[in-house]
Design an enzyme around this catalytic site. Structure first.
Site, short mmCIF file in Angstrom:
data_model
loop_
_atom_site.label_atom_id
_atom_site.label_comp_id
_atom_site.label_asym_id
_atom_site.label_seq_id
_atom_site.Cartn_x
_atom_site.Cartn_y
_atom_site.Cartn_z
N LYS A 21 18.61 -18.59 -31.75
CA LYS A 21 18.43 -17.75 -30.52
C LYS A 21 16.93 -17.40 -30.53
O LYS A 21 16.30 -17.63 -29.49
CB LYS A 21 19.28 -16.79 -30.48
CG LYS A 21 19.28 -15.72 -29.27
CD LYS A 21 20.48 -15.09 -28.86
CE LYS A 21 20.63 -13.72 -29.96
NZ LYS A 21 19.98 -12.67 -29.40
N SER A 22 16.44 -16.94 -31.71
CA SER A 22 15.01 -16.38 -31.51
C SER A 22 14.08 -17.26 -31.29
O SER A 22 13.17 -17.29 -30.42
CB SER A 22 14.80 -15.80 -33.18
OG SER A 22 15.41 -14.56 -33.22
N ARG A 26 11.33 -18.10 -27.95
CA ARG A 26 9.91 -18.28 -28.13
C ARG A 26 9.56 -19.54 -27.59
O ARG A 26 8.32 -19.86 -26.85
CB ARG A 26 9.39 -18.28 -29.66
CG ARG A 26 9.51 -16.59 -30.09
CD ARG A 26 10.08 -16.43 -31.24
NE ARG A 26 10.00 -14.96 -31.82
CZ ARG A 26 10.89 -14.30 -31.57
NH1 ARG A 26 11.79 -14.42 -31.12
NH2 ARG A 26 10.67 -12.72 -32.13
N ARG A 121 18.94 0.46 -24.17
CA ARG A 121 18.20 0.27 -25.38
C ARG A 121 16.76 0.74 -25.33
O ARG A 121 16.11 0.55 -24.35
CB ARG A 121 18.25 -1.26 -25.64
CG ARG A 121 19.76 -1.56 -25.94
CD ARG A 121 19.93 -3.06 -26.34
NE ARG A 121 19.37 -3.16 -27.66
CZ ARG A 121 19.34 -4.54 -28.25
NH1 ARG A 121 19.74 -5.70 -27.41
NH2 ARG A 121 18.93 -4.63 -29.45
N SER A 165 10.61 -4.23 -36.61
CA SER A 165 10.97 -5.02 -35.59
C SER A 165 10.38 -6.18 -35.31
O SER A 165 9.00 -6.34 -34.85
CB SER A 165 11.36 -4.27 -34.48
OG SER A 165 11.44 -4.89 -33.15
N GLN A 167 10.74 -8.06 -32.75
CA GLN A 167 10.75 -7.95 -31.27
C GLN A 167 9.18 -7.24 -30.63
O GLN A 167 8.45 -7.77 -30.10
CB GLN A 167 11.61 -7.47 -30.71
CG GLN A 167 13.09 -8.39 -30.59
CD GLN A 167 14.42 -7.67 -30.12
OE1 GLN A 167 14.08 -6.74 -29.66
NE2 GLN A 167 15.31 -8.57 -29.97
N ASP A 314 20.82 -8.88 -38.33
CA ASP A 314 22.11 -9.38 -37.24
C ASP A 314 23.00 -9.58 -37.98
O ASP A 314 24.17 -9.77 -37.47
CB ASP A 314 21.53 -10.43 -36.48
CG ASP A 314 20.35 -10.03 -35.42
OD1 ASP A 314 20.23 -8.80 -35.12
OD2 ASP A 314 19.75 -10.92 -35.02
N ARG A 345 26.23 -0.59 -33.81
CA ARG A 345 26.98 -1.33 -34.39
C ARG A 345 27.76 -0.56 -35.82
O ARG A 345 28.70 -1.25 -36.40
CB ARG A 345 26.27 -2.68 -35.14
CG ARG A 345 25.89 -3.73 -33.91
CD ARG A 345 25.25 -5.00 -34.56
NE ARG A 345 25.38 -5.89 -33.30
CZ ARG A 345 24.45 -6.82 -33.15
NH1 ARG A 345 23.48 -7.15 -33.98
NH2 ARG A 345 24.47 -7.58 -31.94
C1 S3P Z 1 15.01 -10.72 -32.84
C2 S3P Z 1 14.69 -9.72 -33.57
C3 S3P Z 1 15.64 -8.59 -34.27
C4 S3P Z 1 17.06 -9.30 -33.77
C5 S3P Z 1 17.32 -9.79 -32.68
C6 S3P Z 1 16.50 -11.15 -32.18
C7 S3P Z 1 13.94 -11.53 -32.25
O1 S3P Z 1 15.39 -7.45 -33.36
O2 S3P Z 1 17.88 -8.19 -34.21
O3 S3P Z 1 18.67 -10.41 -32.65
O4 S3P Z 1 14.17 -12.68 -31.84
O5 S3P Z 1 12.87 -11.18 -32.52
P1 S3P Z 1 14.51 -6.34 -33.90
O6 S3P Z 1 13.02 -6.78 -33.47
O7 S3P Z 1 14.93 -5.01 -33.02
O8 S3P Z 1 14.80 -6.11 -35.32
#
Ligand code: S3P
Length: 431
Positions: A21-22, A26, A121, A165, A167, A314, A345
């Site tokens: 997914k990540s 990207r 969020r 994080s 993200q 996760d 969670r």
């Molecule tokens: C992700 C980073 C993580 C993860 C999320 C996907 C990403 O979150 O929990 O499912 O793709 O960069 P955080 O950046 O809030 O830790």
């Protein structure tokens, strides 16, 4: 959609899981900024990644989908067009946070919105550093919907990440591409590094060592042919189902084993899990392997290591299931980030574990779980895909059936979940 899981004998077989997914998020963003046509195979056709894809196509990027392959016609760094309406990012935190770093650097204004969970969020963790670079955002309480005033002339930043994080880190990296001078980001704990790896694979001038990253602005992304590895986080539900089932043995092929993502393996091994990593190889700077899992007798764990937690962030709903089946009392601390995921969670898992007869005690930053006999029953997902899939994994080995109510959220990250569970002999039905 509800899911009903009955106890099954042995889980066996060889499976694959859909693309990471990540990395898929990207792929869309950097494929769009590239010069030329990129192809990404094994792209995750989950709702979250499709939200990022829709947002970029709403800004003029041409993409086509063929099976699980996407072709993206990059428009270069300055080629995005103003969207004609608000960008709807559904449930996807990664889309929202990464796109804030991109949208704030455009010559046009924009607006992003999302579903109820995403609109609750925290976004200040991203907007605060981006504002230091000259970006302008308007929101109520730092939450979606957010109006973004584009600013093409951004300052560089020298930023120490305060929240662990990826993200946040990635949003700042993306913004730094559009800054006036080189930027630098320092991190005190491990977070996933798919952004850095994909930028390097596309020959963008980004330099990273153990805990600092520097980004040159105005570089060029070369178009790429990229095979996305299977999502380690999705594989974890199958791994957990197998570990807690009797006489079981499964192999999951071609899974991403990026070292910033596989804290779960270390945690599960400390709990006694029999997991082997086979056939390691590299796909465009992302390591992948086959994962072989055998049913195991599990013991409790005490966990508060920040780096390990961050590299398994996760996986905690699934790890709590392991703890529920382990001998002894496990305790987890330093999990405050779990409170701001797709659901809280810690709370979502605690409520459901208690409902199924497992002793838990929740505290602000963590939870203690005493392994025991899990009875059957009905559980609530709180709109959270990983809560739903964790209890589906548990249902193979609970004493009686588990009914998971309103599990539709699984399509955000693992649309083929039911099919893949059946492939390893799980008795799971859609109700
Ligand atoms: C992700 C980073 C993580 C993860 C999320 C996907 C990403 O979150 O929990 O499912 O793709 O960069 P955080 O950046 O809030 O830790």
């Amino acid at each position: 959609m509800d899911l009903l899981i009955k106890q099954s004998d042995a889980l066996t077989g060889e499976v694959t899981v859909p693309g990471d997914k990540s990395i898929s998020h990207r792929a869309v963003i950097f494929g769009s900024l590239a010069e030329g046509v990129s192809e990404f195979s094994n792209f995750l056709m989950g709702e979250d990644c499709l939200a990022t894809l829709k947002a970029l196509s709403d800004m003029g990027v041409k993409c086509s989908i063929n099976g699980s392959k996407i072709t993206i016609h990059g428009v270069g760094l300055r080629g995005l067009k103003p969207p004609t309406k608000s960008l709807n990012l559904g449930n996807s935190g990664t889309s929202a946070r990464l796109l804030l770093g991109l949208l704030g650097a455009q010559k046009f204004n924009s607006n992003i919105k999302g579903d109820k969970s995403l609109s609750n969020r925290p976004m200040n963790r991203v907007m605060d550093p981006l504002r230091k670079m000259g970006m302008e955002f308007f929101s109520r309480n730092g939450k979606l919907p957010i109006n973004i005033l584009g600013n093409e002339s951004l300052n560089e930043i020298n930023y120490e990440l305060t929240v662990p994080s990826a993200q946040v880190k990635s949003a700042i990296i993306i913004a730094s591409i559009f800054a006036n001078k080189n930027s630098k980001i320092t991190e005190n704990h491990v977070t996933r590094d798919h952004t850095e790896r994909m930028m390097l694979a596309m020959n963008y001038p980004i330099f990273s060592d153990r805990d600092s990253i520097s980004i040159e602005p105005g570089g060029k992304f070369d178009a790429i042919n990229f095979q996305i590895p299977g999502d380690f986080s999705s594989s974890v539900f199958l791994i957990v189902a197998c570990l807690i089932s009797k006489n079981s043995s499964i192999t999951i092929k071609n899974v991403g084993i990026n070292p910033t993502r596989i804290g779960f393996l270390e945690i599960a091994k400390r709990m006694g899990a029999d997991i082997k990593i086979l056939n390691k190889k590299n796909l465009n700077k992302e390591p992948t392997a086959d994962i072989q899992v055998i049913s195991s007798v599990l013991r409790s764990i005490e966990l508060n290591d920040r780096n390990l937690i961050s590299s398994a962030i996760d996986e905690f709903p699934a790890i709590f299931i392991l703890a529920a089946f382990a001998k002894g009392k496990s305790s987890f601390d330093g999990l405050n980030e779990l409170r701001v995921k797709e659901s809280d969670r810690i709370k979502s898992m605690a409520i459901n574990l208690e409902e199924l007869g497992i002793e838990v005690s929740e505290h602000e930053n963590g939870i203690a779980i005493t392994g025991g006999v899990m009875k059957g029953g009905e559980i609530e997902c709180f709109g959270d895909h990983r809560v739903a899939m964790s209890f589906a994994a548990a249902g193979n080995s609970s004493k009686a059936k588990i009914l998971i109510k309103d599990a539709d959220s699984i399509i955000t990250s693992f649309p083929e979940f039911v099919q893949k569970m059946r492939q390893i002999n799980s008795l799971i039905e859609i109700k």
